[in-house]
Motif scaffolding. Structure first.
Motif, PDB file in Angstrom:
ATOM      1  N   GLU A  31       0.950  -7.752   5.627  1.00  0.00           N
ATOM      2  CA  GLU A  31       0.501  -6.969   6.788  1.00  0.00           C
ATOM      3  C   GLU A  31       1.466  -7.121   7.950  1.00  0.00           C
ATOM      4  O   GLU A  31       1.819  -6.145   8.613  1.00  0.00           O
ATOM      5  CB  GLU A  31      -0.912  -7.396   7.206  1.00  0.00           C
ATOM      6  CG  GLU A  31      -1.973  -6.739   6.340  1.00  0.00           C
ATOM      7  CD  GLU A  31      -3.395  -7.042   6.809  1.00  0.00           C
ATOM      8  OE1 GLU A  31      -3.583  -7.331   8.012  1.00  0.00           O
ATOM      9  OE2 GLU A  31      -4.302  -6.991   5.960  1.00  0.00           O
ATOM     10  N   LEU A  32       1.926  -8.365   8.193  1.00  0.00           N
ATOM     11  CA  LEU A  32       2.880  -8.580   9.293  1.00  0.00           C
ATOM     12  C   LEU A  32       4.191  -7.843   9.038  1.00  0.00           C
ATOM     13  O   LEU A  32       4.828  -7.349   9.973  1.00  0.00           O
ATOM     14  CB  LEU A  32       3.148 -10.079   9.468  1.00  0.00           C
ATOM     15  CG  LEU A  32       2.018 -10.910  10.080  1.00  0.00           C
ATOM     16  CD1 LEU A  32       2.302 -12.394   9.911  1.00  0.00           C
ATOM     17  CD2 LEU A  32       1.824 -10.575  11.561  1.00  0.00           C
ATOM     18  N   HIS A  47       6.651  -6.371  11.730  1.00  0.00           N
ATOM     19  CA  HIS A  47       7.504  -7.417  12.303  1.00  0.00           C
ATOM     20  C   HIS A  47       8.624  -7.820  11.349  1.00  0.00           C
ATOM     21  O   HIS A  47       8.367  -8.260  10.231  1.00  0.00           O
ATOM     22  CB  HIS A  47       6.661  -8.638  12.644  1.00  0.00           C
ATOM     23  CG  HIS A  47       5.518  -8.318  13.566  1.00  0.00           C
ATOM     24  ND1 HIS A  47       5.712  -7.929  14.871  1.00  0.00           N
ATOM     25  CD2 HIS A  47       4.189  -8.259  13.341  1.00  0.00           C
ATOM     26  CE1 HIS A  47       4.527  -7.679  15.428  1.00  0.00           C
ATOM     27  NE2 HIS A  47       3.590  -7.863  14.514  1.00  0.00           N
ATOM     28  N   ARG A  97       0.856  -1.194   0.000  1.00  0.00           N
ATOM     29  CA  ARG A  97       0.000   0.000   0.000  1.00  0.00           C
ATOM     30  C   ARG A  97       0.893   1.245   0.000  1.00  0.00           C
ATOM     31  O   ARG A  97       1.602   1.449  -0.974  1.00  0.00           O
ATOM     32  CB  ARG A  97      -0.975  -0.034   1.172  1.00  0.00           C
ATOM     33  CG  ARG A  97      -1.865  -1.266   1.068  1.00  0.00           C
ATOM     34  CD  ARG A  97      -3.000  -1.294   2.055  1.00  0.00           C
ATOM     35  NE  ARG A  97      -3.649  -2.596   1.984  1.00  0.00           N
ATOM     36  CZ  ARG A  97      -3.888  -3.387   3.029  1.00  0.00           C
ATOM     37  NH1 ARG A  97      -3.581  -2.989   4.262  1.00  0.00           N
ATOM     38  NH2 ARG A  97      -4.461  -4.558   2.857  1.00  0.00           N
ATOM     39  N   LEU A 140       9.935 -12.972   4.289  1.00  0.00           N
ATOM     40  CA  LEU A 140       9.003 -13.837   3.546  1.00  0.00           C
ATOM     41  C   LEU A 140       8.424 -13.124   2.331  1.00  0.00           C
ATOM     42  O   LEU A 140       7.845 -13.755   1.450  1.00  0.00           O
ATOM     43  CB  LEU A 140       7.855 -14.287   4.470  1.00  0.00           C
ATOM     44  CG  LEU A 140       8.253 -15.164   5.657  1.00  0.00           C
ATOM     45  CD1 LEU A 140       7.076 -15.329   6.616  1.00  0.00           C
ATOM     46  CD2 LEU A 140       8.724 -16.527   5.186  1.00  0.00           C
ATOM     47  N   PHE A 159      10.562 -10.394  11.047  1.00  0.00           N
ATOM     48  CA  PHE A 159      10.662 -11.767  10.513  1.00  0.00           C
ATOM     49  C   PHE A 159       9.882 -11.903   9.211  1.00  0.00           C
ATOM     50  O   PHE A 159      10.280 -12.638   8.304  1.00  0.00           O
ATOM     51  CB  PHE A 159      10.167 -12.803  11.539  1.00  0.00           C
ATOM     52  CG  PHE A 159       8.669 -13.047  11.528  1.00  0.00           C
ATOM     53  CD1 PHE A 159       7.824 -12.273  12.294  1.00  0.00           C
ATOM     54  CD2 PHE A 159       8.126 -14.050  10.724  1.00  0.00           C
ATOM     55  CE1 PHE A 159       6.453 -12.485  12.272  1.00  0.00           C
ATOM     56  CE2 PHE A 159       6.750 -14.271  10.700  1.00  0.00           C
ATOM     57  CZ  PHE A 159       5.915 -13.477  11.481  1.00  0.00           C
ATOM     58  N   THR A 171      -4.516 -15.455   1.026  1.00  0.00           N
ATOM     59  CA  THR A 171      -4.625 -15.118   2.449  1.00  0.00           C
ATOM     60  C   THR A 171      -3.249 -15.075   3.102  1.00  0.00           C
ATOM     61  O   THR A 171      -2.922 -14.133   3.830  1.00  0.00           O
ATOM     62  CB  THR A 171      -5.522 -16.147   3.162  1.00  0.00           C
ATOM     63  OG1 THR A 171      -6.804 -16.130   2.542  1.00  0.00           O
ATOM     64  CG2 THR A 171      -5.671 -15.818   4.639  1.00  0.00           C
ATOM     65  N   PHE A 172      -2.424 -16.097   2.825  1.00  0.00           N
ATOM     66  CA  PHE A 172      -1.077 -16.112   3.398  1.00  0.00           C
ATOM     67  C   PHE A 172      -0.243 -14.943   2.885  1.00  0.00           C
ATOM     68  O   PHE A 172       0.493 -14.310   3.627  1.00  0.00           O
ATOM     69  CB  PHE A 172      -0.364 -17.438   3.091  1.00  0.00           C
ATOM     70  CG  PHE A 172      -0.547 -18.463   4.170  1.00  0.00           C
ATOM     71  CD1 PHE A 172       0.051 -18.301   5.410  1.00  0.00           C
ATOM     72  CD2 PHE A 172      -1.327 -19.590   3.963  1.00  0.00           C
ATOM     73  CE1 PHE A 172      -0.117 -19.229   6.421  1.00  0.00           C
ATOM     74  CE2 PHE A 172      -1.507 -20.530   4.971  1.00  0.00           C
ATOM     75  CZ  PHE A 172      -0.905 -20.357   6.203  1.00  0.00           C
ATOM     76  N   ASP A 195      -1.269 -11.985   1.799  1.00  0.00           N
ATOM     77  CA  ASP A 195      -1.702 -10.732   2.421  1.00  0.00           C
ATOM     78  C   ASP A 195      -1.321 -10.683   3.903  1.00  0.00           C
ATOM     79  O   ASP A 195      -0.987  -9.623   4.440  1.00  0.00           O
ATOM     80  CB  ASP A 195      -3.212 -10.552   2.243  1.00  0.00           C
ATOM     81  CG  ASP A 195      -3.580 -10.294   0.776  1.00  0.00           C
ATOM     82  OD1 ASP A 195      -2.660  -9.976  -0.006  1.00  0.00           O
ATOM     83  OD2 ASP A 195      -4.763 -10.422   0.416  1.00  0.00           O
ATOM     84  N   ALA A 196      -1.360 -11.863   4.551  1.00  0.00           N
ATOM     85  CA  ALA A 196      -0.964 -11.926   5.964  1.00  0.00           C
ATOM     86  C   ALA A 196       0.521 -11.560   6.109  1.00  0.00           C
ATOM     87  O   ALA A 196       0.897 -10.799   7.004  1.00  0.00           O
ATOM     88  CB  ALA A 196      -1.228 -13.323   6.517  1.00  0.00           C
ATOM     89  N   VAL A 197       1.350 -12.085   5.206  1.00  0.00           N
ATOM     90  CA  VAL A 197       2.787 -11.772   5.245  1.00  0.00           C
ATOM     91  C   VAL A 197       3.005 -10.265   5.068  1.00  0.00           C
ATOM     92  O   VAL A 197       3.765  -9.637   5.804  1.00  0.00           O
ATOM     93  CB  VAL A 197       3.554 -12.567   4.160  1.00  0.00           C
ATOM     94  CG1 VAL A 197       4.946 -11.986   3.933  1.00  0.00           C
ATOM     95  CG2 VAL A 197       3.662 -14.034   4.551  1.00  0.00           C
TER      96      VAL A 197
END
Lengths: 543, 70
Positions: free
Chosen positions: A387-388, A392, A99, A398, A394, A380-381, A383-385
């Protein structure tokens, strides 16, 4: 195109068209980056070579733009990296945005004191022009424009090639034919062979634009940016104030509509702002594929570059791996043509470059899976990566917007000699058997970089003295090994970085192949061991 | 020997279960899926041991994956 005019090399009638069928040691199909690099390398090794191309100019429009450090080192060996680096845009930093926020930044080369940068961006047509100029300089390289291969008949002892020209057809016989004729490889089709793999269900718009900007020379990649919601965008700077913008469009986009300027301009305006002044140089809508042939050697016909294997562009692994194919094949083919090595040496091209192709395809497939998720779960994974990654550390590792081309370490190569001494490092840039030799700053009569001191043939890089009688004996062999001594001999390790990068102690020796890959290493010099490793690297003994 | 501990290891299992459910309170299916994915990534990084994670993945797929979809 506004910033570039294609050269026309023109058709010339070859002497072979008038006499009886000529016999050549090597013919190459395709005067692209891979075919030209191979031709130059063979020419420098004293092997006469004919290059057949159906056109009489360089590539048109948006093609490869990123040439990695290792490719530049290979081009240095071929004597043509300098104009490419001068004209191109060197860069070392990649930034990834999610974003409106920077989530991840990477460096291609992590330490200073390397001759070549992590990457140089340059339009493929400029690269090809530099290669053509070099090919014309090198004795024995015969580039034939508008000589189109229309038939290939492979026999046990030769390959007969039918060539169509403006003056009509002729036949050329060669001992070895190398197909460097691109992703659609007509030669592959003529032999009834296939390249198998998968196509990705996504479309991308590539726009090369001319724009004056003080934007930094870095690779910028956006996931879901405000100016192109839900999709990704990639920005690269090229030479002549030309910029590459790559918009992900999704599978449902209509390629014919999307390549129209009235569709492209609003996308660019939204991205670059209303005040930006630019012109479109070239635009095209692409889909991507990952494929490779089951084998790259088919008797006397060998395949290299996109003809042999195809990757998605995220990672700059297409042209780079193709040039590395040429680097791997040239010295082997030269020794086989000379009669100094058996045909079996060519099977190691298959072994080594198929492993490299698999590595590149795996890396590029993983990047594409991240950029173009294939299922709800993978989206989903992904977008999760992302956002994290905003919070974060770590998760930043990824994020995969393309793992950029690094040279393959030919670890499983049949030409490597297994380590005898136990205390050598492995992995992560270690100078282990299969690794391409690291460059380092030095002082000596050939200039300030170590790779310049490696010979066209095999080199024994010795950190310490080698008895003169042994060095002379090695240099006199039918396949000579030239001893280069670091420290107290030909090369002064002024900053100690040779010893560091090679994890060397006094006495440590490396046997380097003509393509600068390590094939054996020892903690102390032993002539018998060097000779045995040389025989092994030439595929001379039984496996 | 297995790397993944599948013996009871939680002091208050009912409370953990309730907290997992609470983490999805007020979320639609897509948001829930994303929370679960983030949870998996955070815990996988914390564990860091590829063997433990591989065994957990295999255990998670067990009984979900039938012969026809394996």
């Amino acid at each position: 195109m506004k910033t570039y005019t294609q050269p026309r090399y023109g058709y010339a009638r070859a002497a072979d068209q008038d006499g009886a069928a000529a016999r050549k040691p090597v013919a190459i199909v395709g005067a692209g980056p891979v075919g030209l690099a191979l031709a130059i390398d063979l020419g420098l090794r004293g092997i006469p070579v004919v290059v057949l191309d159906d056109d009489d100019t360089v590539s048109v429009g948006s093609r490869a733009i990123c040439y990695a450090k290792r490719t530049l080192e290979i081009l240095d060996r071929l004597g043509c990296a300098e104009p490419i680096c001068e004209r191109g845009v060197g860069w070392n930093v990649g930034k990834v945005f999610h974003r409106d926020a920077l989530v991840f930044q990477f460096e291609l080369v992590h330490e200073p004191r390397h001759h070549r940068p992590g990457m140089v961006n340059l339009q493929q047509y400029h690269l090809e022009e530099a290669l053509v100029r070099r090919a014309h300089e090198v004795r024995g390289v015969d580039v034939r424009w508008k000589h189109k291969v229309t038939g290939v008949a492979a026999h046990d002892d030769r390959v007969d090639v039918t060539v169509e020209t403006p003056d009509g057809p002729y036949t050329l016989a060669c001992d070895w034919l190398v197909a460097c004729d691109g992703a659609r490889s007509p030669v592959r089709g003529m032999l009834g062979l296939e390249s198998e793999g998968q196509a990705f269900r996504d479309r991308f718009l590539i726009a090369d634009i001319h724009m004056h900007s003080d934007f930094p020379p870095e690779r910028w990649f956006w996931f879901d940016p405000p100016f192109h919601p839900g999709q990704s965008v990639l920005l690269h700077r090229q030479a002549d104030d030309v910029w590459r913008v790559d918009f992900q469009l999704g599978w449902d986009a209509d390629p014919d509509e999307e390549r129209k300027p009235e569709r492209i301009l609003p996308r660019l305006r939204t991205m670059l702002g209303p005040e930006a002044r630019f012109e479109i140089e070239w635009a095209s809508v692409y889909t991507f594929q990952c494929r490779r042939m089951k084998r790259f050697r088919h008797g006397r016909v060998l395949f290299a570059g996109d003809a042999a294997h195809l990757v998605s562009p995220f990672g700059a692994r297409g042209a780079n791996s193709g040039v590395q194919d040429a680097d791997n094949l040239a010295w082997k083919l030269a020794l086989v043509v000379d009669g100094r090595a058996g045909e079996r040496l060519l099977d190691s091209y298959d072994d080594e470059r198929m492993a490299a192709a698999d590595e590149n395809i795996a890396a590029s497939t993983r990047s594409t899976d991240f950029i173009t998720p294939k299922s709800a779960a993978s989206r989903t994974f992904r977008d999760a990566v992302l956002e994290l990654a905003r919070r974060h550390p770590f998760a930043r590792r990824l994020v995969n917007s393309g793992r950029l081309s690094t040279p393959s370490v030919l670890q499983g190569s049949p030409l490597n000699t297994r380590d005898r001494d136990p205390d050598f490092p492995h992995g992560d840039g270690a100078m282990e058997p299969g690794a391409p030799a690291a460059d380092a700053p030095v002082r000596g009569d050939r200039g300030p970089w170590l790779l310049r001191y490696l010979e066209e043939g095999f080199t024994l890089l010795a950190f310490g003295t080698v008895p003169e009688a042994d060095a002379e004996a090695l240099a006199r062999g039918d396949v000579p090994v030239h001893v280069v001594t670091v420290g107290e001999g030909s090369v002064d390790d002024v900053e100690g970085l040779c010893a560091t990068r090679y994890a060397a102690r006094p006495g440590t020796c490396f046997l380097l192949r003509p393509d600068q890959h390590v094939c054996a290493r020892w903690r102390a010099f032993d002539r018998r061991a060097v000779e045995a490793a040389l025989a092994h690297a030439l595929a001379r003994e039984d496996r | 020997m297995t790397a993944l501990n599948t013996q009871p290891n939680l002091d208050r299992p009912d409370e953990l279960y309730a907290r997992l459910l609470a983490a999805h309170h007020g979320l639609d299916d897509a948001q829930s899926a994303k929370v679960n994915a983030k949870l998996v990534l955070l815990l996988a990084n914390h564990i860091g041991d590829a063997r433990v994670i591989d065994e957990a993945i295999a255990a998670a797929r067990e009984d979900v994956v039938t012969e026809s979809t394996r």
